[in-house]
Design a protein around this motif. Structure first.
Motif, PDB file in Angstrom:
ATOM      1  N   LEU A 106       5.517  10.577   1.529  1.00 57.81           N
ATOM      2  CA  LEU A 106       4.976   9.326   1.017  1.00 57.81           C
ATOM      3  C   LEU A 106       5.802   8.130   1.473  1.00 57.81           C
ATOM      4  N   TRP A 107       5.099   7.026   1.742  1.00 60.03           N
ATOM      5  CA  TRP A 107       5.718   5.757   2.102  1.00 60.03           C
ATOM      6  C   TRP A 107       4.994   4.639   1.361  1.00 60.03           C
ATOM      7  N   THR A 108       5.684   3.526   1.171  1.00 57.33           N
ATOM      8  CA  THR A 108       5.028   2.312   0.741  1.00 57.33           C
ATOM      9  C   THR A 108       5.468   1.178   1.658  1.00 57.33           C
ATOM     10  N   THR A 109       4.736   0.077   1.589  1.00 53.93           N
ATOM     11  CA  THR A 109       5.010  -1.044   2.489  1.00 53.93           C
ATOM     12  C   THR A 109       5.719  -2.177   1.744  1.00 53.93           C
ATOM     13  N   PHE A 110       6.312  -3.076   2.507  1.00 50.41           N
ATOM     14  CA  PHE A 110       6.891  -4.292   1.962  1.00 50.41           C
ATOM     15  C   PHE A 110       6.810  -5.368   3.036  1.00 50.41           C
ATOM     16  N   PHE A 111       6.971  -6.629   2.615  1.00 48.91           N
ATOM     17  CA  PHE A 111       6.958  -7.690   3.627  1.00 48.91           C
ATOM     18  C   PHE A 111       8.004  -8.767   3.391  1.00 48.91           C
ATOM     19  N   SER A 115       0.862  -1.179   0.000  1.00 47.75           N
ATOM     20  CA  SER A 115       0.000   0.000   0.000  1.00 47.75           C
ATOM     21  C   SER A 115       0.897   1.228   0.000  1.00 47.75           C
ATOM     22  N   VAL A 116       0.365   2.359  -0.442  1.00 49.13           N
ATOM     23  CA  VAL A 116       1.093   3.624  -0.444  1.00 49.13           C
ATOM     24  C   VAL A 116       0.294   4.606   0.396  1.00 49.13           C
ATOM     25  N   PHE A 117       0.963   5.341   1.279  1.00 42.90           N
ATOM     26  CA  PHE A 117       0.250   6.265   2.161  1.00 42.90           C
ATOM     27  C   PHE A 117       1.088   7.512   2.403  1.00 42.90           C
ATOM     28  N   GLU A 118       0.405   8.553   2.800  1.00 49.57           N
ATOM     29  CA  GLU A 118       1.026   9.836   3.113  1.00 49.57           C
ATOM     30  C   GLU A 118       1.007  10.022   4.619  1.00 49.57           C
TER      31      GLU A 118
END
Length: 453
Positions: free
Chosen positions: A400-405, A391-394
């Protein structure tokens, strides 16, 4: 190992094998030192006279993956969220999670971060053939403290933080369904207990909390559904009336062998909101607008598809996620980067379809941009290496950030040496190249210096 000119690749499987992602900078720096001046030609130009970092040229031919070290989450641009551990997490030392989802909301003047994802039960190595539902964490800051949602007032005897589960079928009452029959656990001789929930997302829209999630491959019916809170972010949640009989949309007629084609619907549901309207974004790149009461979509049968620029051939894509930033619409999807051999013997990295000689390498996030939600979308580019299912979020500061796993199923992170550091709640900073090019990338370096957006 490939050449080191523009658009080249390095064989990072041998160079980085065994390095964990947080703490991987030393290994990446060693690669840069070994490559010398030629390596620096891959990096963005100096940006002292630029308002925004420079975009990179498109990869050619279209469909090649960009595996440059600057698109990896590193310890200078990312970290693993310190989520509160459950008893099941204590031996591992971190929350085991896939499809990491993080978002930020302002509610009643207060900052609230939420995190969730796909989790597993004690004793299983994966989140299938069954798991026990959706856990939710909240925090006033991205860096914590991250605590499990306070659900003990709703279910005093249940595990804290669990906001929905097939186990809650006993909470169904006339006129209020928490778990539909197609979401309940079931059993067979081969797998035993079956039924899992995948890839949940939490959204706050028009003063109410929602969760979009998916019943996974071993469920009675596989597909996406919507939960609606009757209280706060912790719930209690009930099922939308449009999902009482089935997931959203029509059966796709495809799916893994463990699922009957007639019971396989669109998976990996996501939500996009703008002004007073909300849309459901689904696997297979289809979408639909929610009804004003949010109880169903319009229509709930044949769904329109985003107008995209496909690869040729188009590989299997999943985890579609749409958002708006800088006046543009972005569509991100997960794609396996597969390695194969170029005619000269160097390694080719591409978003290929499966074939002999093509080996899964990294589960990447690819992205495209458009002027309208429905498209047409630009050619895709690599947002981040190993960032698929994101997901991408502010955040509260507008960054801005995005996720990883770190996908442990196949490829780089499935190797024995890094496997203990996979399935984590990771976040990585994202940079924007400005309104002239509208590209988003995992925050890159500039000749060893961080490029800020």
């Amino acid at each position: 190992m490939g050449s080191l000119g523009d658009g080249a690749r390095l064989d990072r499987r041998s160079l980085l094998k065994g390095a964990t992602l947080i703490g991987v900078t030393a290994a990446l720096s060693a690669v840069a030192m070994e490559a010398g001046p030629a390596f620096a030609t891959q990096l963005p130009p100096q940006t002292s006279n630029r308002k925004y970092p420079a975009p990179w040229p498109e990869q050619t031919p279209y469909g090649l993956a960009d595996t440059r070290v600057d698109l990896w989450p590193r310890d200078d641009n990312s970290f693993v969220l310190p989520l509160e551990l459950r008893p099941r997490d204590e031996q591992l030392g971190h929350v085991w999670i896939r499809d990491t989802y993080v978002n930020f909301f302002t509610v009643d003047g207060h900052s609230l971060y939420v995190a969730c994802g796909t989790t597993r039960v004690p004793g299983l190595s994966a989140a299938q053939p069954w798991n026990d539902g959706i856990f939710l964490w909240t925090s006033p800051s991205l860096h914590g403290p991250w605590t499990l949602a306070e659900t003990t007032g709703i279910r005093p005897g249940a595990e804290k933080g669990k906001v929905w589960s097939p186990e809650f079928v006993g909470e169904n009452t006339p006129g209020r369904t928490v778990v539909a029959p197609w979401q309940e656990y079931w059993y067979d001789a081969k797998f035993g207990k079956r039924g899992e929930v995948w890839a949940p997302e939490v959204h706050y829209f028009d003063g109410r909390w929602y969760i979009v999630a998916c019943m996974g491959d071993h469920s009675q019916k596989v597909g996406s559904f919507l939960l609606i809170s009757d209280g706060g972010v912790e719930g209690p949640y009930r099922l939308a009336t449009g999902n009482l009989e089935k997931p959203f949309g029509d059966p796709t007629g495809s799916g893994p062998a463990v699922a009957k084609p007639a019971n396989y619907y669109h998976i990996d549901g996501s939500m996009f909101t703008e002004d007073d309207a909300a849309w459901l974004v689904l696997h297979n790149s289809v979408y639909a607008r929610f009804r004003d009461d949010m109880e169903d979509i319009i229509p709930n049968t044949a769904l329109p598809a985003f107008a995209q620029t496909p690869y040729s051939p188009e590989p299997y894509l999943e985890g579609a996620y749409a958002f708006k930033y800088g006046g543009k619409y972005y569509l991100t999807q997960a794609a396996w980067d597969r390695t194969s051999a170029n005619p000269d013997g160097s390694t080719r990295y591409a978003y290929d379809t499966p074939a002999p000689g093509r080996v899964q390498y990294q589960y990447d996030a690819v992205m495209a941009v458009a002027d309208r939600l429905e498209g047409p979308y630009s050619p895709r580019w690599t947002l981040g290496v190993g960032c698929g299912g994101n997901s991408v979020f502010e955040d509260e500061s507008g960054h801005l950030w995005t996720t990883f796993f770190r996908n442990p199923a196949q490829g780089y992170w499935a190797d024995p040496s890094p496997i203990a550091d996979t399935a984590v709640p990771g976040v990585v900073r994202v940079e924007w190249t400005g309104p002239d090019s509208d590209r988003l990338y995992v925050q890159r370096r500039n000749n060893g210096q961080v490029v800020s957006g």
